[in-house]
Design a protein around this motif. Structure first.
Motif, PDB file in Angstrom:
ATOM      1  N   GLY A  44       0.841  -1.189   0.000  1.00 42.07           N
ATOM      2  CA  GLY A  44       0.000   0.000   0.000  1.00 42.07           C
ATOM      3  C   GLY A  44       0.874   1.236   0.000  1.00 42.07           C
ATOM      4  N   ASN A  45       0.864   1.998  -1.084  1.00 34.88           N
ATOM      5  CA  ASN A  45       1.676   3.198  -1.199  1.00 34.88           C
ATOM      6  C   ASN A  45       1.246   4.212  -0.136  1.00 34.88           C
ATOM      7  N   ASP A  46       2.187   4.673   0.650  1.00 33.25           N
ATOM      8  CA  ASP A  46       1.934   5.633   1.724  1.00 33.25           C
ATOM      9  C   ASP A  46       2.552   6.969   1.334  1.00 33.25           C
ATOM     10  N   PRO A  47       1.782   7.857   0.692  1.00 32.15           N
ATOM     11  CA  PRO A  47       2.348   9.107   0.188  1.00 32.15           C
ATOM     12  C   PRO A  47       2.628  10.152   1.251  1.00 32.15           C
ATOM     13  N   ASP A  48       2.077  10.075   2.413  1.00 34.76           N
ATOM     14  CA  ASP A  48       2.209  11.013   3.520  1.00 34.76           C
ATOM     15  C   ASP A  48       0.820  11.571   3.820  1.00 34.76           C
ATOM     16  N   VAL A  49       0.717  12.360   4.830  1.00 34.25           N
ATOM     17  CA  VAL A  49      -0.567  12.934   5.216  1.00 34.25           C
ATOM     18  C   VAL A  49      -0.877  14.152   4.354  1.00 34.25           C
ATOM     19  N   PHE A  50      -2.145  14.546   4.353  1.00 33.27           N
ATOM     20  CA  PHE A  50      -2.504  15.819   3.745  1.00 33.27           C
ATOM     21  C   PHE A  50      -3.187  16.656   4.813  1.00 33.27           C
ATOM     22  N   PHE A  51      -3.351  17.930   4.530  1.00 36.22           N
ATOM     23  CA  PHE A  51      -3.838  18.884   5.526  1.00 36.22           C
ATOM     24  C   PHE A  51      -5.040  19.644   5.001  1.00 36.22           C
ATOM     25  N   LEU A  52      -6.028  19.810   5.839  1.00 36.51           N
ATOM     26  CA  LEU A  52      -7.171  20.649   5.509  1.00 36.51           C
ATOM     27  C   LEU A  52      -7.252  21.852   6.440  1.00 36.51           C
ATOM     28  N   ARG A  53      -6.574  21.774   7.546  1.00 40.98           N
ATOM     29  CA  ARG A  53      -6.643  22.838   8.557  1.00 40.98           C
ATOM     30  C   ARG A  53      -6.128  24.153   8.006  1.00 40.98           C
ATOM     31  N   GLU A  54      -6.504  25.213   8.688  1.00 39.12           N
ATOM     32  CA  GLU A  54      -6.085  26.553   8.288  1.00 39.12           C
ATOM     33  C   GLU A  54      -5.110  27.179   9.279  1.00 39.12           C
ATOM     34  N   ASP A  55      -4.978  26.576  10.455  1.00 45.58           N
ATOM     35  CA  ASP A  55      -4.067  27.134  11.459  1.00 45.58           C
ATOM     36  C   ASP A  55      -2.814  26.261  11.562  1.00 45.58           C
ATOM     37  N   ASN A  56      -1.720  26.870  11.981  1.00 38.93           N
ATOM     38  CA  ASN A  56      -0.461  26.174  12.202  1.00 38.93           C
ATOM     39  C   ASN A  56       0.034  25.448  10.946  1.00 38.93           C
TER      40      ASN A  56
ATOM     41  N   ASP B 282      -2.300  12.604  -2.966  1.00 34.48           N
ATOM     42  CA  ASP B 282      -2.439  11.527  -1.985  1.00 34.48           C
ATOM     43  C   ASP B 282      -3.626  10.626  -2.309  1.00 34.48           C
ATOM     44  N   ALA B 283      -4.755  11.246  -2.627  1.00 35.45           N
ATOM     45  CA  ALA B 283      -5.976  10.477  -2.886  1.00 35.45           C
ATOM     46  C   ALA B 283      -5.842   9.615  -4.138  1.00 35.45           C
ATOM     47  N   LEU B 284      -5.230  10.142  -5.178  1.00 38.56           N
ATOM     48  CA  LEU B 284      -5.113   9.396  -6.431  1.00 38.56           C
ATOM     49  C   LEU B 284      -3.989   8.371  -6.429  1.00 38.56           C
ATOM     50  N   LEU B 285      -2.859   8.696  -5.818  1.00 42.74           N
ATOM     51  CA  LEU B 285      -1.682   7.843  -5.943  1.00 42.74           C
ATOM     52  C   LEU B 285      -1.366   7.023  -4.703  1.00 42.74           C
ATOM     53  N   GLY B 286      -2.056   7.270  -3.627  1.00 47.40           N
ATOM     54  CA  GLY B 286      -1.775   6.539  -2.403  1.00 47.40           C
ATOM     55  C   GLY B 286      -2.771   5.435  -2.142  1.00 47.40           C
ATOM     56  N   ASN B 287      -2.403   4.576  -1.224  1.00 47.99           N
ATOM     57  CA  ASN B 287      -3.287   3.498  -0.811  1.00 47.99           C
ATOM     58  C   ASN B 287      -3.587   3.615   0.674  1.00 47.99           C
ATOM     59  N   VAL B 288      -2.792   4.427   1.352  1.00 46.41           N
ATOM     60  CA  VAL B 288      -2.985   4.696   2.771  1.00 46.41           C
ATOM     61  C   VAL B 288      -3.537   6.115   2.861  1.00 46.41           C
ATOM     62  N   PHE B 289      -4.633   6.294   3.553  1.00 43.55           N
ATOM     63  CA  PHE B 289      -5.345   7.570   3.569  1.00 43.55           C
ATOM     64  C   PHE B 289      -5.292   8.161   4.973  1.00 43.55           C
ATOM     65  N   MET B 290      -4.443   9.194   5.169  1.00 42.34           N
ATOM     66  CA  MET B 290      -4.309   9.780   6.499  1.00 42.34           C
ATOM     67  C   MET B 290      -4.279  11.298   6.431  1.00 42.34           C
ATOM     68  N   ILE B 291      -4.821  11.914   7.455  1.00 50.17           N
ATOM     69  CA  ILE B 291      -4.775  13.363   7.607  1.00 50.17           C
ATOM     70  C   ILE B 291      -3.912  13.695   8.815  1.00 50.17           C
ATOM     71  N   SER B 292      -3.551  14.940   8.944  1.00 47.81           N
ATOM     72  CA  SER B 292      -2.771  15.385  10.092  1.00 47.81           C
ATOM     73  C   SER B 292      -3.497  16.540  10.768  1.00 47.81           C
ATOM     74  N   ASP B 293      -4.783  16.401  10.897  1.00 45.66           N
ATOM     75  CA  ASP B 293      -5.623  17.442  11.476  1.00 45.66           C
ATOM     76  C   ASP B 293      -6.471  16.849  12.593  1.00 45.66           C
ATOM     77  N   ASP B 294      -7.105  17.720  13.338  1.00 44.08           N
ATOM     78  CA  ASP B 294      -8.122  17.316  14.304  1.00 44.08           C
ATOM     79  C   ASP B 294      -9.472  17.465  13.600  1.00 44.08           C
ATOM     80  N   PRO B 295     -10.088  16.366  13.141  1.00 41.81           N
ATOM     81  CA  PRO B 295     -11.355  16.465  12.407  1.00 41.81           C
ATOM     82  C   PRO B 295     -12.470  17.125  13.214  1.00 41.81           C
ATOM     83  N   GLY B 296     -12.358  17.140  14.526  1.00 37.97           N
ATOM     84  CA  GLY B 296     -13.352  17.799  15.360  1.00 37.97           C
ATOM     85  C   GLY B 296     -13.384  19.309  15.153  1.00 37.97           C
TER      86      GLY B 296
END
Length: 95
Positions: free
Chosen positions: A8-20, A35-49
């Motif tokens: 599973g290709n792990d491209p790294d996390v992506f970010f949606l947050r606006e701070d920091n 990440d979505a197109l080329l990766g197989n591991v789907f991770m974010i580095s944000d607090d979804p809350g």
């Protein structure tokens, strides 16, 4: 393509947050799409809350895009990814 078959290709996390974060909106969007197109591991580095409605929609877009079948990737004059999603062929150009 070995991604999804042997590993599973792990491209790294992506970010949606606006701070920091120092990435511009278009850079965050490009990273998410790559990440979505080329990766197989789907991770974010944000607090979804802390996601706004706009961020939740962007996350849903990324999840949907991760279901695409990548047909071709080229890096002539930027990155071009041809893919099939929902029965339609599409292309995305980045950078």
């Amino acid at each position: 393509e070995l991604n999804g078959r042997i590993f599973g290709n792990d491209p790294d996390v992506f970010f949606l947050r606006e701070d920091n974060i120092k990435l511009k909106e278009e850079q965050k969007d490009a990273l998410m799409k790559l990440d979505a197109l080329l990766g197989n591991v789907f991770m974010i580095s944000d607090d979804p809350g802390k996601y706004t409605d706009k961020m939740i929609e962007k996350y849903k877009e990324a999840r949907h895009l991760s279901e695409a079948k990548v047909l071709h990737v080229s890096n002539d004059n930027g990155i071009a990814i041809e893919y099939e999603l929902d029965g339609r062929r599409k292309e995305i150009r980045l950078f």
